[in-house]
Scaffold this motif. Structure first.
Motif, PDB file in Angstrom:
ATOM      1  N   PHE A 158       0.831  -1.199   0.000  1.00 23.79           N
ATOM      2  CA  PHE A 158       0.000   0.000   0.000  1.00 23.79           C
ATOM      3  C   PHE A 158       0.865   1.248   0.000  1.00 23.79           C
ATOM      4  CE2 PHE A 158      -2.450  -3.233   2.266  1.00 23.79           C
ATOM      5  CZ  PHE A 158      -3.695  -3.141   1.661  1.00 23.79           C
ATOM      6  N   ILE A 159       0.314   2.313  -0.579  1.00 25.04           N
ATOM      7  CA  ILE A 159       0.911   3.641  -0.435  1.00 25.04           C
ATOM      8  C   ILE A 159      -0.174   4.597   0.040  1.00 25.04           C
ATOM      9  CG2 ILE A 159       2.739   3.304  -2.152  1.00 25.04           C
ATOM     10  CD1 ILE A 159       1.029   5.107  -4.055  1.00 25.04           C
ATOM     11  N   SER A 160       0.254   5.672   0.687  1.00 24.79           N
ATOM     12  CA  SER A 160      -0.633   6.773   1.049  1.00 24.79           C
ATOM     13  C   SER A 160      -0.502   7.819  -0.040  1.00 24.79           C
ATOM     14  CB  SER A 160      -0.206   7.398   2.381  1.00 24.79           C
ATOM     15  OG  SER A 160      -0.371   6.479   3.421  1.00 24.79           O
ATOM     16  N   VAL A 161      -1.627   8.443  -0.388  1.00 25.71           N
ATOM     17  CA  VAL A 161      -1.640   9.416  -1.469  1.00 25.71           C
ATOM     18  C   VAL A 161      -1.862  10.815  -0.913  1.00 25.71           C
ATOM     19  CG1 VAL A 161      -2.788  10.067  -3.625  1.00 25.71           C
ATOM     20  CG2 VAL A 161      -2.534   7.665  -3.036  1.00 25.71           C
ATOM     21  N   GLN A 162      -1.102  11.773  -1.423  1.00 27.36           N
ATOM     22  CA  GLN A 162      -1.212  13.168  -1.006  1.00 27.36           C
ATOM     23  C   GLN A 162      -2.645  13.669  -1.181  1.00 27.36           C
ATOM     24  OE1 GLN A 162       1.209  14.092   0.590  1.00 27.36           O
ATOM     25  NE2 GLN A 162       1.803  16.173   0.282  1.00 27.36           N
ATOM     26  N   GLY A 163      -3.136  14.400  -0.180  1.00 26.34           N
ATOM     27  CA  GLY A 163      -4.448  15.015  -0.276  1.00 26.34           C
ATOM     28  C   GLY A 163      -5.621  14.097   0.046  1.00 26.34           C
ATOM     29  N   THR A 164      -5.335  12.881   0.489  1.00 24.27           N
ATOM     30  CA  THR A 164      -6.412  11.943   0.828  1.00 24.27           C
ATOM     31  C   THR A 164      -5.964  11.050   1.981  1.00 24.27           C
ATOM     32  OG1 THR A 164      -7.795  10.127   0.022  1.00 24.27           O
ATOM     33  CG2 THR A 164      -5.642  10.324  -0.970  1.00 24.27           C
ATOM     34  N   SER A 165      -6.917  10.478   2.689  1.00 20.19           N
ATOM     35  CA  SER A 165      -6.567   9.555   3.774  1.00 20.19           C
ATOM     36  C   SER A 165      -6.635   8.105   3.302  1.00 20.19           C
ATOM     37  CB  SER A 165      -7.501   9.763   4.964  1.00 20.19           C
ATOM     38  OG  SER A 165      -8.831   9.486   4.578  1.00 20.19           O
ATOM     39  N   GLU A 176       6.584   6.626  -4.123  1.00 17.40           N
ATOM     40  CA  GLU A 176       5.296   7.254  -4.454  1.00 17.40           C
ATOM     41  C   GLU A 176       4.473   7.666  -3.229  1.00 17.40           C
ATOM     42  OE1 GLU A 176       3.001   5.274  -7.722  1.00 17.40           O
ATOM     43  OE2 GLU A 176       4.550   3.747  -7.430  1.00 17.40           O
ATOM     44  N   ASP A 177       4.903   7.298  -2.033  1.00 17.13           N
ATOM     45  CA  ASP A 177       4.120   7.522  -0.824  1.00 17.13           C
ATOM     46  C   ASP A 177       4.173   8.982  -0.379  1.00 17.13           C
ATOM     47  OD1 ASP A 177       2.851   5.609   1.432  1.00 17.13           O
ATOM     48  OD2 ASP A 177       3.827   7.323   2.399  1.00 17.13           O
ATOM     49  N   LYS A 178       3.067   9.473   0.185  1.00 20.17           N
ATOM     50  CA  LYS A 178       3.040  10.874   0.615  1.00 20.17           C
ATOM     51  C   LYS A 178       3.993  11.149   1.787  1.00 20.17           C
ATOM     52  CE  LYS A 178      -1.051  10.877   3.675  1.00 20.17           C
ATOM     53  NZ  LYS A 178      -2.415  11.419   3.793  1.00 20.17           N
ATOM     54  N   TYR A 179       4.436  10.115   2.471  1.00 19.65           N
ATOM     55  CA  TYR A 179       5.381  10.299   3.574  1.00 19.65           C
ATOM     56  C   TYR A 179       6.838  10.143   3.134  1.00 19.65           C
ATOM     57  CZ  TYR A 179       1.166  10.074   6.331  1.00 19.65           C
ATOM     58  OH  TYR A 179      -0.091  10.315   6.843  1.00 19.65           O
ATOM     59  N   ILE A 202      13.362   9.275   7.901  1.00 19.81           N
ATOM     60  CA  ILE A 202      13.926   8.007   7.426  1.00 19.81           C
ATOM     61  C   ILE A 202      13.697   6.857   8.410  1.00 19.81           C
ATOM     62  CG2 ILE A 202      15.629   9.056   5.904  1.00 19.81           C
ATOM     63  CD1 ILE A 202      17.762   8.173   8.019  1.00 19.81           C
ATOM     64  N   ASN A 203      13.557   7.145   9.690  1.00 20.64           N
ATOM     65  CA  ASN A 203      13.318   6.077  10.666  1.00 20.64           C
ATOM     66  C   ASN A 203      11.877   5.578  10.652  1.00 20.64           C
ATOM     67  OD1 ASN A 203      15.930   5.734  11.764  1.00 20.64           O
ATOM     68  ND2 ASN A 203      15.682   7.673  12.849  1.00 20.64           N
ATOM     69  N   ARG A 204      11.001   6.285   9.931  1.00 23.02           N
ATOM     70  CA  ARG A 204       9.600   5.882   9.805  1.00 23.02           C
ATOM     71  C   ARG A 204       9.245   5.742   8.320  1.00 23.02           C
ATOM     72  NH1 ARG A 204       6.416   7.251  14.578  1.00 23.02           N
ATOM     73  NH2 ARG A 204       4.640   7.635  13.230  1.00 23.02           N
ATOM     74  N   SER A 205      10.216   5.339   7.515  1.00 28.84           N
ATOM     75  CA  SER A 205      10.061   5.284   6.058  1.00 28.84           C
ATOM     76  C   SER A 205       9.064   4.242   5.588  1.00 28.84           C
ATOM     77  CB  SER A 205      11.399   4.985   5.385  1.00 28.84           C
ATOM     78  OG  SER A 205      12.294   6.037   5.579  1.00 28.84           O
ATOM     79  N   VAL A 206       9.058   3.073   6.255  1.00 27.07           N
ATOM     80  CA  VAL A 206       8.246   1.948   5.802  1.00 27.07           C
ATOM     81  C   VAL A 206       7.564   1.339   7.026  1.00 27.07           C
ATOM     82  CG1 VAL A 206       8.262  -0.258   4.574  1.00 27.07           C
ATOM     83  CG2 VAL A 206       9.977   1.478   4.014  1.00 27.07           C
ATOM     84  N   LEU A 207       6.240   1.155   6.944  1.00 26.05           N
ATOM     85  CA  LEU A 207       5.510   0.513   8.040  1.00 26.05           C
ATOM     86  C   LEU A 207       5.192  -0.922   7.636  1.00 26.05           C
ATOM     87  CD1 LEU A 207       4.203   0.587  10.819  1.00 26.05           C
ATOM     88  CD2 LEU A 207       2.137   1.509   9.746  1.00 26.05           C
ATOM     89  N   LEU A 208       5.687  -1.863   8.431  1.00 24.28           N
ATOM     90  CA  LEU A 208       5.456  -3.290   8.229  1.00 24.28           C
ATOM     91  C   LEU A 208       4.367  -3.736   9.190  1.00 24.28           C
ATOM     92  CD1 LEU A 208       9.206  -4.387   8.453  1.00 24.28           C
ATOM     93  CD2 LEU A 208       7.940  -3.779   6.383  1.00 24.28           C
TER      94      LEU A 208
END
Length: 144
Positions: free
Chosen positions: A11-18, A35-38, A43-49
């Motif tokens: 999954f990715i988060s998209v800018q301007g939407t939840s 491509e993620d909005k974050y 860098i320590n929170r780059s990827v959430l597993l």
């Protein structure tokens, strides 16, 4: 090195939407999921597993919600919550290093009031990108 599981969904988060967008693959570099909005925010929170076990735990308490709702970038059939900062995983071409546990977000209580307490230690774990590349749905996960 030990194969411990597989990527089930990305999954990715998209800018301007939840909302979360499901992907078949995505690219990462040391700043995160490209491509993620974050991307390039921390860098320590780059990827959430997140593990499917989190959704199963909630389901066992009659709380159901769609994959992606926990904010994960990578949903896996492996439970990584016992890993500690510095542990590394290879997923596809990418090497991730565990950086910190995920804290609870307010949006979880909007799904169900008991969810933040229920998933306190089982929501997800953050990683930073050590070696960039592509991760695809179905990629093997190897504990380095």
């Amino acid at each position: 090195m030990k194969n411990v599981g597989k990527v089930t969904t990305l999954f990715i988060s998209v800018q301007g939407t939840s909302s979360r967008i499901e992907k078949k693959s995505f690219n990462l570099d040391p700043k995160g999921v490209i491509e993620d909005k974050y991307y390039d925010t921390n860098i320590n929170r780059s990827v959430l597993l997140t593990s499917e076990a989190s959704y199963a735990l909630a389901s066992g308490h009659n709380i159901t919600f769609p994959f992606g709702s926990l904010g994960e970038n990578i949903l896996m059939d492996y439970n990584p919550y016992h890993l500690v900062p510095g542990d590394q995983l290879r997923i596809g071409e990418v090497v991730l290093e565990i950086s910190q546990n995920c804290t609870m977000c307010d949006h979880l209580s909007q799904i169900d009031e008991s969810l933040p307490t229920l998933l306190k230690n089982d929501r997800g774990i953050f990683a930073k990108v050590i070696e960039g590349g592509t991760i695809k749905k179905g990629d093997e996960i190897t504990l380095l």
